[in-house]
Design a protein around this motif. Sequence first.
Motif, PDB file in Angstrom:
ATOM      1  N   PRO A 143       1.042  -1.190   0.079  1.00 49.61           N
ATOM      2  CA  PRO A 143      -0.010  -0.018  -0.029  1.00 49.61           C
ATOM      3  C   PRO A 143       0.831   1.287  -0.030  1.00 49.61           C
ATOM      4  N   GLY A 144       0.563   2.181  -0.754  1.00 57.86           N
ATOM      5  CA  GLY A 144       1.064   3.394  -1.044  1.00 57.86           C
ATOM      6  C   GLY A 144       2.346   3.163  -2.037  1.00 57.86           C
ATOM      7  N   ASP A 145       2.582   2.170  -2.480  1.00 55.21           N
ATOM      8  CA  ASP A 145       3.701   2.094  -3.875  1.00 55.21           C
ATOM      9  C   ASP A 145       2.889   2.309  -4.862  1.00 55.21           C
ATOM     10  N   ASN A 146       3.524   2.809  -6.129  1.00 48.71           N
ATOM     11  CA  ASN A 146       2.920   3.406  -7.291  1.00 48.71           C
ATOM     12  C   ASN A 146       2.134   2.120  -8.029  1.00 48.71           C
ATOM     13  N   LEU A 147       2.708   0.965  -7.830  1.00 52.11           N
ATOM     14  CA  LEU A 147       2.222  -0.458  -8.500  1.00 52.11           C
ATOM     15  C   LEU A 147       1.150  -1.114  -7.681  1.00 52.11           C
ATOM     16  N   TRP A 148       0.914  -0.612  -6.322  1.00 53.65           N
ATOM     17  CA  TRP A 148      -0.164  -1.261  -5.274  1.00 53.65           C
ATOM     18  C   TRP A 148      -1.661  -1.126  -6.341  1.00 53.65           C
ATOM     19  N   CYS A 149      -2.337  -2.395  -6.436  1.00 54.06           N
ATOM     20  CA  CYS A 149      -3.585  -2.282  -7.244  1.00 54.06           C
ATOM     21  C   CYS A 149      -4.281  -3.719  -6.918  1.00 54.06           C
ATOM     22  N   ARG A 150      -5.406  -3.627  -7.561  1.00 55.99           N
ATOM     23  CA  ARG A 150      -6.193  -4.792  -7.308  1.00 55.99           C
ATOM     24  C   ARG A 150      -5.495  -6.116  -7.190  1.00 55.99           C
ATOM     25  N   LEU A 151      -4.717  -6.338  -8.173  1.00 55.41           N
ATOM     26  CA  LEU A 151      -4.030  -7.486  -8.438  1.00 55.41           C
ATOM     27  C   LEU A 151      -3.019  -7.645  -7.080  1.00 55.41           C
TER      28      LEU A 151
ATOM     29  N   LEU B 119     -15.259  -6.281  -4.550  1.00 52.95           N
ATOM     30  CA  LEU B 119     -14.961  -4.937  -3.973  1.00 52.95           C
ATOM     31  C   LEU B 119     -13.950  -4.209  -4.374  1.00 52.95           C
ATOM     32  N   THR B 120     -12.794  -5.055  -4.534  1.00 55.10           N
ATOM     33  CA  THR B 120     -11.224  -4.332  -5.045  1.00 55.10           C
ATOM     34  C   THR B 120     -11.641  -3.715  -6.575  1.00 55.10           C
ATOM     35  N   ARG B 121     -12.589  -4.450  -7.274  1.00 59.13           N
ATOM     36  CA  ARG B 121     -12.726  -4.067  -8.658  1.00 59.13           C
ATOM     37  C   ARG B 121     -13.114  -2.540  -8.866  1.00 59.13           C
ATOM     38  N   ILE B 122     -14.226  -2.488  -7.576  1.00 57.68           N
ATOM     39  CA  ILE B 122     -14.733  -1.087  -7.480  1.00 57.68           C
ATOM     40  C   ILE B 122     -13.736   0.080  -6.981  1.00 57.68           C
ATOM     41  N   VAL B 123     -13.027  -0.380  -5.808  1.00 54.62           N
ATOM     42  CA  VAL B 123     -12.269   0.813  -5.338  1.00 54.62           C
ATOM     43  C   VAL B 123     -10.897   0.817  -5.953  1.00 54.62           C
ATOM     44  N   PHE B 124     -10.549  -0.047  -6.693  1.00 53.25           N
ATOM     45  CA  PHE B 124      -9.189   0.113  -7.730  1.00 53.25           C
ATOM     46  C   PHE B 124      -9.607   0.743  -8.783  1.00 53.25           C
ATOM     47  N   SER B 125     -10.894   0.782  -9.145  1.00 53.44           N
ATOM     48  CA  SER B 125     -11.025   1.227 -10.717  1.00 53.44           C
ATOM     49  C   SER B 125     -10.536   2.923 -10.630  1.00 53.44           C
ATOM     50  N   ARG B 126     -10.484   3.461  -9.616  1.00 52.54           N
ATOM     51  CA  ARG B 126      -9.915   4.900  -9.446  1.00 52.54           C
ATOM     52  C   ARG B 126      -9.120   5.010  -8.321  1.00 52.54           C
ATOM     53  N   ARG B 127      -7.854   4.313  -8.345  1.00 48.60           N
ATOM     54  CA  ARG B 127      -7.342   4.047  -6.961  1.00 48.60           C
ATOM     55  C   ARG B 127      -6.516   5.409  -6.401  1.00 48.60           C
ATOM     56  N   ASN B 128      -6.612   6.503  -7.127  1.00 49.24           N
ATOM     57  CA  ASN B 128      -6.274   7.855  -6.626  1.00 49.24           C
ATOM     58  C   ASN B 128      -7.475   8.782  -6.003  1.00 49.24           C
ATOM     59  N   LYS B 129      -8.581   8.174  -6.416  1.00 52.82           N
ATOM     60  CA  LYS B 129      -9.682   8.956  -6.035  1.00 52.82           C
ATOM     61  C   LYS B 129     -10.244   8.441  -4.789  1.00 52.82           C
ATOM     62  N   THR B 130     -11.229   9.144  -3.999  1.00 55.06           N
ATOM     63  CA  THR B 130     -11.445   8.614  -2.842  1.00 55.06           C
ATOM     64  C   THR B 130     -12.372   7.511  -3.222  1.00 55.06           C
ATOM     65  N   VAL B 131     -12.626   6.624  -2.179  1.00 56.00           N
ATOM     66  CA  VAL B 131     -13.491   5.492  -2.151  1.00 56.00           C
ATOM     67  C   VAL B 131     -14.997   5.869  -2.362  1.00 56.00           C
TER      68      VAL B 131
END
Length: 255
Positions: A109-117, A168-180
């Motif tokens: 978490p916090g890394d540039n590559l942290w993502c749904r995967l 859940l992660t599909r939704i929240v990581f769809s815009r990873r730098n936007k708010t949940v």
Amino acid sequence: MVLEVGPGTGNLTVRILEKAKKTTVVEMDPRMAAELSKRVQGKPEQRKLDIMLGDFCKTDLPYFDVCISNTPYQISSPLVFKLLSHRPLFRCAILMFQREFALRLVARPGDNLWCRLSANVQLYSKVDHIMKVSRNSFRPPPQVESSVVRITPLNPPPAIPFEEFDGLTRIVFSRRNKTVRASFFDARGVIDMLESNYKTYCAVKEIMPEEGSFAEMVKQVLVDTGCAEDRAAKMDIDDLLKLLAAFHEKGIHFS
């Protein structure tokens, strides 16, 4: 027992056979499988090798302790999740991937590559980066650099249905730098999909849906968990599990 995915002509396979009591390989190309078969024909290693011809992603896998793969890049993600869903659990997998895919697997978490995967894989396993592999190690050299990772399934695995966590992660990581909150409310169709799931859940459980706006119910869950203004790019797995549990408590499901 070793499982190898995509052995090709068997350069790695013959080294595995020197150490393993039994090796099963899954190869899609009949010509490669024939070449490998010919390579061990008449040798002691022949008795230790089983060749399964077919698409790994559609193949019923045998029991294995260790998986080794110079992974075809186009099946990297399906391969990882097929392995993690396999039962009984294997001991570990040593897998080579395209460098960026490998770095996504080990991102935090916090890394540039942290993502749904990253989150989906790390919920069910421990992932370690073992080594970098230069493109010049291959003939002909590919266009990309590679890395080897070790994936060790958590045993026992967490009792979290993958489809729910992935939904859940599909939704929240769809815009990873936007708010949940934005991921739920600014993306078209998310609230409608969740409301449909909610109504189905209530019908199956034979309970009455809560009165009032469904959208307000979702918003209240986000506020109560303190996640509304969080950004997926910095949320860890515990944050995501807390959010998922709060939705489930309200009967809101993602699959």
